[in-house]
Design an enzyme around this catalytic site. Sequence first.
Site, short mmCIF file in Angstrom:
data_model
loop_
_atom_site.label_atom_id
_atom_site.label_comp_id
_atom_site.label_asym_id
_atom_site.label_seq_id
_atom_site.Cartn_x
_atom_site.Cartn_y
_atom_site.Cartn_z
N SER A 96 14.92 20.80 -18.05
CA SER A 96 13.72 21.60 -18.28
C SER A 96 14.12 22.88 -18.99
O SER A 96 15.21 23.41 -18.77
CB SER A 96 13.05 21.92 -16.94
OG SER A 96 12.28 23.10 -17.05
N GLU A 103 9.73 7.56 -17.83
CA GLU A 103 8.33 7.98 -17.99
C GLU A 103 7.78 7.56 -19.35
O GLU A 103 6.65 7.10 -19.47
CB GLU A 103 8.23 9.51 -17.86
CG GLU A 103 8.55 10.02 -16.47
CD GLU A 103 8.71 11.54 -16.47
OE1 GLU A 103 7.69 12.23 -16.56
OE2 GLU A 103 9.86 12.01 -16.39
N LYS A 120 16.37 21.05 -12.98
CA LYS A 120 15.68 19.78 -13.21
C LYS A 120 16.55 18.70 -13.82
O LYS A 120 17.41 18.95 -14.65
CB LYS A 120 14.46 20.01 -14.13
CG LYS A 120 13.34 20.78 -13.48
CD LYS A 120 12.74 20.11 -12.26
CE LYS A 120 11.83 18.96 -12.60
NZ LYS A 120 10.56 19.40 -13.21
N HIS A 125 0.84 -1.22 0.00
CA HIS A 125 0.00 0.00 0.00
C HIS A 125 0.87 1.27 0.00
O HIS A 125 0.45 2.30 0.51
CB HIS A 125 -0.94 0.04 1.22
CG HIS A 125 -1.68 -1.24 1.45
ND1 HIS A 125 -2.91 -1.50 0.91
CD2 HIS A 125 -1.34 -2.36 2.16
CE1 HIS A 125 -3.32 -2.70 1.29
NE2 HIS A 125 -2.38 -3.25 2.03
#
Length: 461
Positions: free
Chosen positions: A276, A289, A282, A155
């Site tokens: 970025s 992804e 970044k 969880h």
Amino acid sequence: MRLWGGRFGKDPEELAQEFTRSLPFDGRLAEHDIAGSIAHVRMLGHCGVLRTDEARQLETGLERVRAALAAGEIEFDPASEDVHTEIERLLAKEVGPLAGKLHTARSRNDQVALDMRLFLREEIDGICEGVAALQETLVSQAEKHLETAMPGYTHMQHAQPVSLAHHLMAYFWMFQRDRERLLEGRKRVNLCPLGAVALGGTSFPIDPSFVAEQLGFDGLCPNSMDAVSDRDFLLEFLGTASLAMVHLSQLCGEIVLWSSAEFRFLRLDDAWCTGSSIMPQKRNPDAAELTRGKAGRVFGRLMGLLATLKALPLTYNKDLQEDKEAVFDVVDTLGLCLSVCREMLRTATFAAERMSSALSEGFPTATEVADYLVRKGMPFRQAHAVTGQIVQYCEKQGGGFEELTLEEWRSFSPEFDEDIVKIISPAGAMRAKMSPGGTAPARVKEQIEQARKLLAPAAPP
Ligand code: ARG
């Protein structure tokens, strides 16, 4: 050039031609189409359907087309309807009107089924290598982290200490099953449909076993109608590929999570991060992804082909042409994702200290405390309740188990002794999980040995 046209009063509309043409994508099957045609003409010669010299001349012509194609000397005629038409056109340039005999006792229906089987068989082998390479990387990283303790989660809450090696090896076994599924499906791919012809077979005295043997098939499709209609071998592959993408997306999802500031369990190499355009600090895990995102694309291809095949009447229908782009796209996407994940993982650095310091929160050794009481004779249910009260007490105090004095422990149960200190050490808890398949380094080492055997070149998956 068209493979038909005799019965028509005029040429098809330009838009109709463009709409039905498959050469822009099935040109990718050229090499397999030629291999199939060579086996076919040899068989026709062997069976006496063509004269030996005709068969030999056709074979030589096809070999020349194959060589020219491999050398990059050929540009496809964009006006050709499909790869089968185009190869026959190129053959005609080599051997003249004799090329017209190539299609004796054959239809594009069994030809295209053959091409797809030859294509997929080869691609499955390549993908299996890609899966094995990723598995190898997982094992190599696991070997370095047998003793690296980290929180195992259920969880997304701290559950119990596990080793990073154990966590990584969990993925090894997922990919092992993917490889097994691919090879299991390959058996159903590796049957020869040639000889089914249009749908009902042929009255020529052909020998499909001869073709099957030439092309390395394990056997023949037993029903000519099924042979030209069947695309479930493709669906099975798309299903297996979808499962592999589920596993890759899980792995990549964890890579994304673990490289966040909240976790910092993992640092991707600079070479696998992107920046970025506005935020100079970044380091984005784009490749992870994107792999996660591409899973959706692969599932979409599976759903698309399922919908295309649903309720199709026997036998060949032009709908079946839609199988190509789906399968090509999935082969390419999966192959690329496997290579990307392998390199990303191979060059990543795991933050062992950060992982072990995460274990100081969330009471990950609470199960060990309960088990301690069970060993002293307390029923597990009661031990669970007592430990729960201790957790609640610690939370109120704002500390962990380590901060409790022996008196405090004993206020919950007289069974607690000094040795409770060892029990609540996360690394100790990890080492104590010696049950088969457990996270103790000795057990994980056994997994790794088993894994290495499965990866050895001669070993079947
Ligand atoms: N391009 C077609 C396909 O991919 C080849 C088979 C054509 N057969 C036919 N009867 N029109 O399915």
